[in-house]
Design a protein around this motif. Structure first.
Motif, short mmCIF file in Angstrom:
data_model
loop_
_atom_site.label_atom_id
_atom_site.label_comp_id
_atom_site.label_asym_id
_atom_site.label_seq_id
_atom_site.Cartn_x
_atom_site.Cartn_y
_atom_site.Cartn_z
N ALA A 64 0.83 -1.20 0.00
CA ALA A 64 0.00 0.00 0.00
C ALA A 64 0.87 1.25 0.00
O ALA A 64 0.55 2.24 -0.67
CB ALA A 64 -0.93 -0.01 1.21
N GLY A 65 1.97 1.22 0.73
CA GLY A 65 2.89 2.36 0.72
C GLY A 65 3.51 2.57 -0.65
O GLY A 65 3.62 3.69 -1.14
N ALA A 67 2.20 1.59 -3.52
CA ALA A 67 1.12 2.05 -4.40
C ALA A 67 0.80 3.52 -4.15
O ALA A 67 0.50 4.27 -5.10
CB ALA A 67 -0.12 1.20 -4.19
N ALA A 68 0.87 3.97 -2.90
CA ALA A 68 0.60 5.37 -2.59
C ALA A 68 1.63 6.29 -3.25
O ALA A 68 1.27 7.35 -3.76
CB ALA A 68 0.59 5.59 -1.08
N VAL A 69 2.88 5.88 -3.26
CA VAL A 69 3.92 6.69 -3.92
C VAL A 69 3.66 6.75 -5.42
O VAL A 69 3.75 7.82 -6.04
CB VAL A 69 5.33 6.13 -3.62
CG1 VAL A 69 6.38 6.78 -4.48
CG2 VAL A 69 5.65 6.30 -2.15
N VAL A 71 0.76 6.37 -6.99
CA VAL A 71 -0.44 7.19 -7.21
C VAL A 71 -0.11 8.67 -7.04
O VAL A 71 -0.58 9.51 -7.81
CB VAL A 71 -1.57 6.76 -6.25
CG1 VAL A 71 -2.69 7.78 -6.21
CG2 VAL A 71 -2.10 5.40 -6.67
N PHE A 72 0.72 9.01 -6.06
CA PHE A 72 1.10 10.40 -5.87
C PHE A 72 1.86 10.95 -7.07
O PHE A 72 1.60 12.07 -7.52
CB PHE A 72 1.95 10.56 -4.61
CG PHE A 72 2.47 11.95 -4.42
CD1 PHE A 72 1.63 12.96 -4.00
CD2 PHE A 72 3.79 12.25 -4.69
CE1 PHE A 72 2.11 14.26 -3.84
CE2 PHE A 72 4.27 13.54 -4.55
CZ PHE A 72 3.43 14.54 -4.12
#
Length: 88
Positions: A64-65, A67-69, A71-72
């Motif tokens: 998730a971390g 994927a968050a990067v 997506v950002f």
């Protein structure tokens, strides 16, 4: 003798110039090195998680971390970048 030239830039011209500049910055060796280091760090971290037999929640949090990067970065390029350049 007056040799002045009149030039008018539109918002679209400004956004296109900034997009071209950011794409050129992303193609540099340092940007590629940062991307490669990020991928290597992720692979090493996943290998450590596999060897230490982390619980599923730890692996999910790791992914998730990551994927968050991603997506950002995508949101910054497609959304925030256009908003910031059209404001100025």
């Amino acid at each position: 003798m007056n040799r002045s030239v009149s030039l008018t830039l539109t918002t679209e011209d400004y956004v296109a110039a900034n997009r071209l500049h950011s794409l050129n910055c992303l193609r540099t060796r340092s940007a590629l090195a940062v991307f490669v280091m990020f991928v290597l760090a992720y692979l090493v971290w996943m290998a450590i998680a596999r060897l230490d037999q982390w619980p599923a929640i730890g692996v999910i949090a790791l992914n998730a971390g990551f994927a968050a990067v991603v997506v950002f970065v995508v949101a910054h390029y497609f959304l925030l970048f256009l908003y910031a350049t059209s404001r100025t």
